[in-house]
Motif scaffolding. Structure first.
Motif, PDB file in Angstrom:
ATOM      1  N   SER A 185       0.829  -1.203   0.000  1.00  0.00           N
ATOM      2  CA  SER A 185       0.000   0.000   0.000  1.00  0.00           C
ATOM      3  C   SER A 185       0.866   1.256   0.000  1.00  0.00           C
ATOM      4  N   ARG A 186       1.923   1.268   0.812  1.00  0.00           N
ATOM      5  CA  ARG A 186       2.816   2.418   0.903  1.00  0.00           C
ATOM      6  C   ARG A 186       3.597   2.621  -0.395  1.00  0.00           C
ATOM      7  N   LEU A 187       4.008   1.525  -1.031  1.00  0.00           N
ATOM      8  CA  LEU A 187       4.813   1.620  -2.244  1.00  0.00           C
ATOM      9  C   LEU A 187       4.032   2.163  -3.438  1.00  0.00           C
ATOM     10  N   GLU A 188       2.721   2.147  -3.356  1.00  0.00           N
ATOM     11  CA  GLU A 188       1.914   2.683  -4.452  1.00  0.00           C
ATOM     12  C   GLU A 188       2.202   4.162  -4.713  1.00  0.00           C
ATOM     13  N   HIS A 189       2.756   4.844  -3.715  1.00  0.00           N
ATOM     14  CA  HIS A 189       3.044   6.272  -3.870  1.00  0.00           C
ATOM     15  C   HIS A 189       4.324   6.537  -4.657  1.00  0.00           C
ATOM     16  N   LEU A 190       5.178   5.523  -4.796  1.00  0.00           N
ATOM     17  CA  LEU A 190       6.408   5.683  -5.568  1.00  0.00           C
ATOM     18  C   LEU A 190       6.125   5.424  -7.042  1.00  0.00           C
ATOM     19  N   ASP A 191       6.803   6.181  -7.907  1.00  0.00           N
ATOM     20  CA  ASP A 191       6.522   6.079  -9.333  1.00  0.00           C
ATOM     21  C   ASP A 191       7.023   4.793  -9.974  1.00  0.00           C
ATOM     22  N   ASN A 192       8.152   4.261  -9.502  1.00  0.00           N
ATOM     23  CA  ASN A 192       8.812   3.186 -10.241  1.00  0.00           C
ATOM     24  C   ASN A 192       9.549   2.269  -9.277  1.00  0.00           C
ATOM     25  N   VAL A 193       8.864   1.256  -8.769  1.00  0.00           N
ATOM     26  CA  VAL A 193       9.451   0.402  -7.740  1.00  0.00           C
ATOM     27  C   VAL A 193       8.875  -1.008  -7.848  1.00  0.00           C
ATOM     28  N   GLN A 194       9.698  -1.987  -7.478  1.00  0.00           N
ATOM     29  CA  GLN A 194       9.247  -3.370  -7.351  1.00  0.00           C
ATOM     30  C   GLN A 194       9.450  -3.810  -5.901  1.00  0.00           C
ATOM     31  N   PHE A 195       8.657  -4.779  -5.467  1.00  0.00           N
ATOM     32  CA  PHE A 195       8.700  -5.283  -4.090  1.00  0.00           C
ATOM     33  C   PHE A 195       9.271  -6.698  -4.110  1.00  0.00           C
ATOM     34  N   ASN A 196      10.385  -6.905  -3.413  1.00  0.00           N
ATOM     35  CA  ASN A 196      11.070  -8.194  -3.394  1.00  0.00           C
ATOM     36  C   ASN A 196      11.005  -8.805  -1.993  1.00  0.00           C
ATOM     37  N   PHE A 197      10.798 -10.130  -1.937  1.00  0.00           N
ATOM     38  CA  PHE A 197      10.799 -10.778  -0.626  1.00  0.00           C
ATOM     39  C   PHE A 197      11.327 -12.207  -0.705  1.00  0.00           C
ATOM     40  N   HIS A 198      11.877 -12.676   0.415  1.00  0.00           N
ATOM     41  CA  HIS A 198      12.271 -14.062   0.554  1.00  0.00           C
ATOM     42  C   HIS A 198      10.994 -14.875   0.770  1.00  0.00           C
ATOM     43  N   PRO A 199      10.765 -15.922  -0.017  1.00  0.00           N
ATOM     44  CA  PRO A 199       9.504 -16.663   0.119  1.00  0.00           C
ATOM     45  C   PRO A 199       9.217 -17.132   1.544  1.00  0.00           C
ATOM     46  N   GLY A 200      10.263 -17.514   2.278  1.00  0.00           N
ATOM     47  CA  GLY A 200      10.057 -17.901   3.672  1.00  0.00           C
ATOM     48  C   GLY A 200      10.608 -19.281   3.983  1.00  0.00           C
ATOM     49  N   SER A 201      10.502 -19.665   5.244  1.00  0.00           N
ATOM     50  CA  SER A 201      10.963 -20.982   5.714  1.00  0.00           C
ATOM     51  C   SER A 201       9.785 -21.750   6.281  1.00  0.00           C
ATOM     52  N   HIS A 202       9.624 -22.980   5.821  1.00  0.00           N
ATOM     53  CA  HIS A 202       8.444 -23.763   6.231  1.00  0.00           C
ATOM     54  C   HIS A 202       8.586 -24.371   7.622  1.00  0.00           C
ATOM     55  N   VAL A 203       9.794 -24.355   8.192  1.00  0.00           N
ATOM     56  CA  VAL A 203      10.057 -24.779   9.574  1.00  0.00           C
ATOM     57  C   VAL A 203       9.462 -26.172   9.839  1.00  0.00           C
ATOM     58  N   LYS A 204       9.915 -27.141   9.060  1.00  0.00           N
ATOM     59  CA  LYS A 204       9.572 -28.563   9.214  1.00  0.00           C
ATOM     60  C   LYS A 204       8.128 -28.904   8.878  1.00  0.00           C
ATOM     61  N   GLN A 205       7.376 -27.961   8.334  1.00  0.00           N
ATOM     62  CA  GLN A 205       6.014 -28.284   7.898  1.00  0.00           C
ATOM     63  C   GLN A 205       6.005 -28.976   6.539  1.00  0.00           C
ATOM     64  N   GLY A 206       7.086 -28.792   5.784  1.00  0.00           N
ATOM     65  CA  GLY A 206       7.180 -29.326   4.441  1.00  0.00           C
ATOM     66  C   GLY A 206       6.952 -28.243   3.406  1.00  0.00           C
ATOM     67  N   VAL A 207       7.570 -28.429   2.245  1.00  0.00           N
ATOM     68  CA  VAL A 207       7.505 -27.424   1.185  1.00  0.00           C
ATOM     69  C   VAL A 207       6.073 -27.194   0.714  1.00  0.00           C
ATOM     70  N   ASP A 208       5.305 -28.262   0.575  1.00  0.00           N
ATOM     71  CA  ASP A 208       3.941 -28.112   0.050  1.00  0.00           C
ATOM     72  C   ASP A 208       3.067 -27.279   0.978  1.00  0.00           C
ATOM     73  N   VAL A 209       3.165 -27.532   2.273  1.00  0.00           N
ATOM     74  CA  VAL A 209       2.376 -26.764   3.246  1.00  0.00           C
ATOM     75  C   VAL A 209       2.826 -25.305   3.231  1.00  0.00           C
ATOM     76  N   GLY A 210       4.138 -25.094   3.275  1.00  0.00           N
ATOM     77  CA  GLY A 210       4.656 -23.735   3.264  1.00  0.00           C
ATOM     78  C   GLY A 210       4.277 -22.981   2.007  1.00  0.00           C
ATOM     79  N   THR A 211       4.360 -23.639   0.874  1.00  0.00           N
ATOM     80  CA  THR A 211       3.986 -23.010  -0.393  1.00  0.00           C
ATOM     81  C   THR A 211       2.524 -22.612  -0.397  1.00  0.00           C
ATOM     82  N   GLY A 212       1.679 -23.456   0.181  1.00  0.00           N
ATOM     83  CA  GLY A 212       0.257 -23.142   0.268  1.00  0.00           C
ATOM     84  C   GLY A 212      -0.011 -21.871   1.050  1.00  0.00           C
ATOM     85  N   TYR A 213       0.716 -21.681   2.151  1.00  0.00           N
ATOM     86  CA  TYR A 213       0.554 -20.465   2.948  1.00  0.00           C
ATOM     87  C   TYR A 213       1.004 -19.229   2.166  1.00  0.00           C
TER      88      TYR A 213
END
Length: 278
Positions: A94-122
């Motif tokens: 929401s805040r980045l909408e005010h900038l003219d030219n920007v992309q938002f990058n993030f680390h997908p995350g760590s599933h912490v022993k739940q498994g890749v499929d469960v983590g991906t679903g979240y």
């Protein structure tokens, strides 16, 4: 045009970051959206953003990269932490909408022993909610080195997330050169092959930004320790090929090397000298 910049501190605002980038020879930059190790965020300064937008237009600053905090784990095993992460993403976008030219990058995350499929679903669940709100800011999944229970350790895991949000046009990928090398993609010995694999699995049209880093660790170490350009396991020859590759050269490059401003300035000068178009 060679679009190259580095990571700058956002503590003094966008205009100061823009002016700092210009002083060190950069024509773009990356910044954390908030405290990278916490969740606190400065109040939104619309006057500063307006001044920055005007400055960027006047001085030819290219597309920025806003990096989410490391604490934003969309696939945490703790439901409260997932809610915390979702709220960060929604507020940041929401805040980045005010900038003219920007992309938002993030680390997908760590599933912490739940498994890749469960983590991906979240992850998909939150992204669907964020995309449903609307907006113009592209959302980039970062390639990861594969340490611990990280999701995004290979192209297939990133593709699963993109598929899960029905190939939404705002979704893209930021390729981190240290991470993919540590993750087992040989961008030193077979850059063409790695990019062909990326194209086959995800599609090069989804590749929107490059984190340009050397690595302190050997190939396929599945660690994440960035090194200065030319001083690590990738080396200057491989980095030269990366910044001049026909599939990459028109993308924005962002340095995350262990440097202060003087060091970034020298690396930017070096990289310009290695570009075939200067």
């Amino acid at each position: 045009m060679f679009t190259i910049g580095c990571h700058l501190s956002s503590s003094k605002g966008y205009l100061v970051m823009g002016e700092t980038a210009t002083k060190i020879g950069a024509n773009t930059f990356q910044f954390f959206t908030r405290n990278p190790r916490g969740g606190s965020v400065k109040s939104l300064d619309l006057v500063d953003i307006a001044k920055y937008n005007a400055y960027a237009k006047e001085n030819g600053i290219g597309q920025l990269l806003a990096h989410a905090p490391y604490t934003m784990n969309l696939c945490s095993a703790d439901a409260d932490l997932r809610i915390f992460a979702k709220n960060i993403m929604l507020e940041d976008l929401s805040r980045l909408e005010h900038l003219d030219n920007v992309q938002f990058n993030f680390h997908p995350g760590s599933h912490v022993k739940q498994g890749v499929d469960v983590g991906t679903g979240y992850i998909i669940e939150t992204l669907k909610e964020a995309l449903a709100v609307g907006g113009k800011t592209p959302i980039l999944l970062e390639t990861m080195a594969g340490k611990g229970s990280e999701i995004g350790r290979n192209f297939e895991e990133l593709k699963a997330i993109i598929d899960g949000v029905e190939n939404h046009p705002r979704m893209g990928v930021c390729l981190d050169t240290c991470h993919v090398f540590d993750g087992g993609y040989d961008i030193v010995g077979d850059l063409d092959g790695v990019l062909a694999e990326f194209d086959r699995i995800i599609g090069l049209e989804r590749l929107k930004a490059i984190h340009l880093n050397d690595s302190k660790n050997p190939f396929a170490s599945h660690k994440d320790r960035h090194e200065k350009i030319g001083a690590g396991s990738l080396g200057l020859e491989a980095i030269t090929k990366i910044i001049n590759h026909k599939s990459l050269k028109d993308l924005p490059f962002y340095l995350e090397t262990p440097n202060e401003l003087d060091g970034y300035m020298e690396e930017i000068k070096l990289l310009h000298s290695l570009r075939k178009d200067g």
